[in-house]
Design a protein around this motif. Sequence first.
Motif, mmCIF file in Angstrom:
data_model
loop_
_atom_site.group_PDB
_atom_site.id
_atom_site.type_symbol
_atom_site.label_atom_id
_atom_site.label_comp_id
_atom_site.label_asym_id
_atom_site.label_seq_id
_atom_site.Cartn_x
_atom_site.Cartn_y
_atom_site.Cartn_z
ATOM 1 N N HIS A 53 -9.494 -7.200 1.438
ATOM 2 C CA HIS A 53 -8.465 -8.006 2.094
ATOM 3 C C HIS A 53 -7.603 -8.765 1.093
ATOM 4 C CE1 HIS A 53 -7.638 -8.782 6.302
ATOM 5 N NE2 HIS A 53 -7.175 -9.957 5.948
ATOM 6 N N ASN A 56 -4.933 -6.435 -0.129
ATOM 7 C CA ASN A 56 -4.054 -5.883 0.904
ATOM 8 C C ASN A 56 -4.317 -6.576 2.236
ATOM 9 O OD1 ASN A 56 -2.175 -4.232 2.124
ATOM 10 N ND2 ASN A 56 -3.663 -2.598 2.504
ATOM 11 N N THR A 58 -4.154 -8.058 5.966
ATOM 12 C CA THR A 58 -3.682 -7.422 7.202
ATOM 13 C C THR A 58 -2.678 -8.293 7.936
ATOM 14 O OG1 THR A 58 -5.592 -8.343 8.357
ATOM 15 C CG2 THR A 58 -5.787 -6.085 7.508
ATOM 16 N N ARG A 60 1.088 -10.744 7.321
ATOM 17 C CA ARG A 60 2.212 -11.098 6.450
ATOM 18 C C ARG A 60 2.834 -12.347 7.049
ATOM 19 N NH1 ARG A 60 5.990 -7.752 2.987
ATOM 20 N NH2 ARG A 60 4.424 -6.110 3.255
ATOM 21 N N PHE A 185 1.123 -8.946 12.134
ATOM 22 C CA PHE A 185 -0.217 -8.427 11.864
ATOM 23 C C PHE A 185 -0.243 -6.913 11.955
ATOM 24 C CE2 PHE A 185 -0.439 -12.587 13.895
ATOM 25 C CZ PHE A 185 -1.106 -13.313 12.918
ATOM 26 N N ASN A 186 -1.240 -6.347 11.259
ATOM 27 C CA ASN A 186 -1.398 -4.891 11.314
ATOM 28 C C ASN A 186 -1.861 -4.422 12.682
ATOM 29 O OD1 ASN A 186 -0.714 -4.974 8.656
ATOM 30 N ND2 ASN A 186 -2.615 -4.116 7.863
ATOM 31 N N ASP A 187 -2.717 -5.231 13.335
ATOM 32 C CA ASP A 187 -3.258 -4.833 14.643
ATOM 33 C C ASP A 187 -3.774 -6.080 15.356
ATOM 34 O OD1 ASP A 187 -5.828 -5.383 13.464
ATOM 35 O OD2 ASP A 187 -5.732 -3.403 12.552
ATOM 36 N N SER A 190 -6.741 -7.967 13.715
ATOM 37 C CA SER A 190 -6.310 -8.813 12.599
ATOM 38 C C SER A 190 -5.759 -10.141 13.109
ATOM 39 C CB SER A 190 -5.238 -8.096 11.775
ATOM 40 O OG SER A 190 -5.725 -6.902 11.240
ATOM 41 N N ARG A 191 -4.999 -10.091 14.209
ATOM 42 C CA ARG A 191 -4.443 -11.333 14.764
ATOM 43 C C ARG A 191 -5.568 -12.261 15.219
ATOM 44 N NH1 ARG A 191 -3.799 -13.738 19.301
ATOM 45 N NH2 ARG A 191 -4.690 -12.016 20.489
#
Length: 318
Positions: A53, A56, A58, A60, A185-187, A190-191
């Motif tokens: 993590h 990278n 998950t 931004r 978020f990526n998914d 992740s949120r």
Amino acid sequence: MHCYRLTFTAPFHVDSRGNAFYEESSSFIHSDTLSAAMLATWALIWPEQIALHAQNPTFRISSAFPFYRDCYFLPRAASSQAIRLPSEKLKQAKKLKKIQWLDSKLWHTSLTNPNWADAIDLKNGVCQGVLASQTTTLPEKLWLEEDRPRLAIDRNSNQAADSQIFNFSRIWFDKNGGLYFLAVFNDETSRQQFETALSVLGDSGIGADRTSGNGCFSWSKGQMPGLQLAEQGQAVALSLVNPDPGDCQTGWLDGAAYKLVSRGGWIGGSGIRKNRLRMFAEGSVFARPLQGRMVNVSVDQLPQKVYRDGRGFFVKAG
């Protein structure tokens, strides 16, 4: 895109220079500081995930900017710094130059209308000399800065350093104000993890001197301040950005307006400084959004790697 409002239940100190300068605190939080605090909290909750993590994430995020009630402030775009004024208004130039934050309506206007400053009421629409709103009645002060005397401690001996007294600055926000930031978020997983980590961070605090109760906050979801993520075309940075090599194509700075900031600081628990890094500041404008990157700012003496978040969070200009 999600909006998170931070309402502080205690004062906070965030290094405004990135070099452990305690006598002045920033009134907002840069994206790299907020990202590092989130990742450190993430490591406490899910230590098995942090190795991957940290390189990278998950999520931004943008930097955390001031809000007052339902009024969201945005950093003044670098492209709006030069203002043309008629001769009868030249005395206002110094006051206009000091304004750093615009409410979302003024901010949009400043990107498209060269006469945007005409809409500012310098007598009633400016708070603390740096915040301007066209629609909301602002308090006299949205935040106060407090200085407390402290005695310096030698890092090697852990003893008081003779005669080295300094002032420790803390920011107190109005009860109706605070800081907000934007996130993607990526998914969905992740949120949810991000919001769990944000709750833990709010209880433990952000910034310096957390063991004394500083930096604690509660968070809530906020309304979006009328912004759209930029995928192409002219874009404004709402985070610090360190460009990825892939961003630096021929002519990538053509027509850009930007400011640079230098970031440094200490590696927690080591007494060793991170490698310094130059970043594009919030409000920088580019012909297209930059991807940015996570930058390894580790030093050779330590086995673990330390990263600084320089990924760009860009919204459409105009």
